[in-house]
Design a protein around this motif. Structure first.
Motif, PDB file in Angstrom:
ATOM      1  N   ASP A  43     -13.544 -11.961 -13.401  1.00 55.52           N
ATOM      2  CA  ASP A  43     -12.103 -12.423 -13.275  1.00 55.52           C
ATOM      3  C   ASP A  43     -11.548 -11.183 -13.893  1.00 55.52           C
ATOM      4  OD1 ASP A  43      -9.732 -13.516 -13.793  1.00 55.52           O
ATOM      5  OD2 ASP A  43     -10.329 -14.583 -15.467  1.00 55.52           O
ATOM      6  N   GLY A  44     -10.515 -10.950 -12.754  1.00 55.55           N
ATOM      7  CA  GLY A  44      -9.808  -9.692 -13.088  1.00 55.55           C
ATOM      8  C   GLY A  44      -8.739  -9.826 -14.440  1.00 55.55           C
TER       9      GLY A  44
ATOM     10  N   HIS B 148      -7.623  -7.271  -8.865  1.00 54.75           N
ATOM     11  CA  HIS B 148      -7.979  -8.075  -7.613  1.00 54.75           C
ATOM     12  C   HIS B 148      -8.192  -7.253  -6.277  1.00 54.75           C
ATOM     13  CE1 HIS B 148      -6.007 -10.686 -10.401  1.00 54.75           C
ATOM     14  NE2 HIS B 148      -6.170 -11.912  -9.784  1.00 54.75           N
TER      15      HIS B 148
ATOM     16  N   HIS C 229       0.824  -1.061  -0.092  1.00 55.97           N
ATOM     17  CA  HIS C 229       0.007   0.046   0.007  1.00 55.97           C
ATOM     18  C   HIS C 229       0.989   1.277   0.007  1.00 55.97           C
ATOM     19  CE1 HIS C 229      -3.761  -2.601   1.707  1.00 55.97           C
ATOM     20  NE2 HIS C 229      -3.646  -2.509   0.201  1.00 55.97           N
TER      21      HIS C 229
ATOM     22  N   ASP D 186      -2.915  -8.013  -8.015  1.00 53.47           N
ATOM     23  CA  ASP D 186      -2.644  -8.272  -6.762  1.00 53.47           C
ATOM     24  C   ASP D 186      -3.428  -9.542  -6.298  1.00 53.47           C
ATOM     25  OD1 ASP D 186      -2.003  -8.464  -3.930  1.00 53.47           O
ATOM     26  OD2 ASP D 186      -3.450  -6.999  -3.178  1.00 53.47           O
TER      27      ASP D 186
ATOM     28  N   GLU E 132     -13.349  -7.717  -8.510  1.00 49.19           N
ATOM     29  CA  GLU E 132     -13.043  -8.730  -7.564  1.00 49.19           C
ATOM     30  C   GLU E 132     -14.132  -9.891  -7.786  1.00 49.19           C
ATOM     31  OE1 GLU E 132     -11.372  -9.538  -4.488  1.00 49.19           O
ATOM     32  OE2 GLU E 132     -12.859 -11.202  -4.712  1.00 49.19           O
TER      33      GLU E 132
HETATM   34  C1  LIG Z   1      -4.724 -10.165  -1.870  1.00 48.65           C
HETATM   35  S1  LIG Z   1      -6.495  -9.757  -2.313  1.00 48.65           S
HETATM   36  C2  LIG Z   1      -6.590  -8.338  -2.672  1.00 48.65           C
HETATM   37  C3  LIG Z   1      -6.115  -7.061  -1.735  1.00 48.65           C
HETATM   38  C4  LIG Z   1      -6.517  -5.776  -2.346  1.00 48.65           C
HETATM   39  N1  LIG Z   1      -5.907  -5.773  -3.565  1.00 48.65           N
HETATM   40  C5  LIG Z   1      -6.028  -4.771  -1.287  1.00 48.65           C
HETATM   41  O1  LIG Z   1      -4.884  -4.267  -1.509  1.00 48.65           O
HETATM   42  O2  LIG Z   1      -6.589  -4.343  -0.351  1.00 48.65           O
HETATM   43  C6  LIG Z   1      -6.847 -10.757  -3.595  1.00 48.65           C
HETATM   44  C7  LIG Z   1      -8.226 -10.793  -3.705  1.00 48.65           C
HETATM   45  O3  LIG Z   1      -8.583 -11.149  -5.181  1.00 48.65           O
HETATM   46  C8  LIG Z   1      -9.734 -12.035  -5.401  1.00 48.65           C
HETATM   47  N2  LIG Z   1      -9.361 -12.690  -6.455  1.00 48.65           N
HETATM   48  C9  LIG Z   1      -8.951 -14.166  -6.707  1.00 48.65           C
HETATM   49  N3  LIG Z   1      -9.091 -14.427  -7.939  1.00 48.65           N
HETATM   50  C10 LIG Z   1      -9.359 -13.419  -8.602  1.00 48.65           C
HETATM   51  C11 LIG Z   1      -9.646 -13.180 -10.141  1.00 48.65           C
HETATM   52  N4  LIG Z   1      -9.215 -14.401 -10.975  1.00 48.65           N
HETATM   53  N5  LIG Z   1     -10.327 -12.329 -10.371  1.00 48.65           N
HETATM   54  C12 LIG Z   1     -10.402 -11.019  -9.559  1.00 48.65           C
HETATM   55  N6  LIG Z   1     -10.297 -11.298  -8.438  1.00 48.65           N
HETATM   56  C13 LIG Z   1      -9.709 -12.305  -7.641  1.00 48.65           C
HETATM   57  C14 LIG Z   1      -9.603 -12.651  -3.884  1.00 48.65           C
HETATM   58  O4  LIG Z   1     -11.103 -13.175  -3.702  1.00 48.65           O
HETATM   59  C15 LIG Z   1      -9.168 -11.778  -3.150  1.00 48.65           C
HETATM   60  O5  LIG Z   1     -10.173 -10.850  -2.551  1.00 48.65           O
END
Ligand SMILES: C[S@@+](CC[C@H](N)C(=O)[O-])C[C@H]1O[C@@H](n2cnc3c(N)ncnc32)[C@H](O)[C@@H]1O
Length: 307
Positions: free
Chosen positions: A163-164, A41, A18, A184, A122
């Protein structure tokens, strides 16, 4: 998927990620022209560090809570750390909640200007619903003088439950022709995320070669991580209008490289790093490392290269 970021919110890796994200947002804001932040993500948006999930591993105690408690250096915190701490304290003050912690979406909404936009993606429906709630609440807690710009920032943000990786092509290139892409992933399936990430970098760079891309990655086994970063950067395509694609890596480790604790360190790979970011990182990363790893068990590094 079992991954829930609430278990790790505010840990040393979140702090490292961050501070870096905030520094990149500020660096892009040095030019007047607006930009798009694409957060592939996004997570839940904001976190409650008093929740049972957050409490279980006490991870924030060794991350944001330690940083807040530590005495700043005599010269004061480097600007990047103090900007980040100000954002966290602003959120806590406005909500009268000492356990509130901003995820990447709330941090971004605090930093973006009127000419910037954000897309937060997400994939998990429950996390996406929480993200929607966190973003819609963003203006509610603001002092009256900030309520209108906060509402406008929310209006300029798009949220998707998808899906990101798969949505990158839909959002790039943006009309602004400037973008910061934050990737991320949870790395729950490390091989799957590494493969998807390599493809995602190809897509970003094919659609907007000048995009600034920030990728977070875990450091468990330093040698394996080094080898992966080397493979990943070696295959980056050179942009059409320049000889090379510059990149930089900033790593913060709080455990020795051979430790078996699970997560020894946190890494950020930045493609097309903004002007002077590497130089600034060499100022703030050792200070952050000293605050989060006072016994010096781990270390920090900034490496630059070009593909
Ligand atoms: C490490 S966390 C993200 C934290 C956030 N970026 C932060 O800094 O506050 C990863 C997130 O990606 C989501 N996720 C997993 N696979 C994903 C995908 N293919 N596309 C989008 N989100 C995904 C998970 O549910 C999780 O909430």
């Amino acid at each position: 998927m079992k991954y829930r970021h609430a278990f790790h919110a505010g840990n040393f890796a979140d702090v490292h990620k961050h501070v870096t994200l905030n520094a990149l947002l500020r660096a892009l804001a040095r030019k007047d022209k607006g930009f798009l932040l694409l957060d592939t993500h996004a997570g839940r948006g904001g976190y409650d560090l008093s929740s049972s999930e957050a409490h279980r591993g006490h991870e924030a105690e060794h991350g944001i809570e330690r940083l807040i408690d530590v005495t700043p250096p005599a010269a004061g915190w480097p600007a990047e750390i103090s900007d980040y701490l100000t954002a966290v304290q602003t959120l806590r003050r406005e909500r009268h909640d000492r356990a509130a912690y901003p995820g990447s979406p709330l941090l971004a909404l605090l930093a973006l200007r009127a000419q910037d936009r954000a897309v937060f993606i997400e994939s998990q429906p429950g996390e996406h619903a929480a993200l929607r709630e966190a973003v819609s609440e963003f203006a509610r807690y603001a002092p009256a003088s900030l309520a209108a710009p906060r509402r406008a920032a929310v209006d300029r943000a798009t949220l998707e439950c998808a899906d990101g990786y798969g949505r990158i092509a839909a959002w790039l290139p943006p009309i602004e022709r400037r973008a910061l892409v934050l990737i991320d992933p949870p790395y729950e399936d490390a091989v799957g995320d590494q493969r998807a990430l390599a493809q995602a970098l190809d897509t970003v760079l094919a659609r907007l070669p000048s995009a600034v891309v920030a990728v977070w990655y875990p450091i468990k086994d330093q040698r394996a991580t080094d080898a992966w970063i080397q493979r990943l950067t070696a295959r980056l395509p050179a942009p059409p209008d320049a000889a090379t694609m510059p990149w930089l890596v900033g790593e913060l480790c709080v455990h020795p490289p051979d430790s078996r604790v699970g997560l020894n360190g946190s890494g950020m790979l930045v493609l097309n790093p903004p002007w002077r970011i590497a130089e600034r990182m060499r100022e703030w990363l050792p200070v952050l490392h000293h605050a989060l790893d006072p016994l010096g068990r781990g270390g920090w590094t900034v490496r630059e290269g070009a593909a």
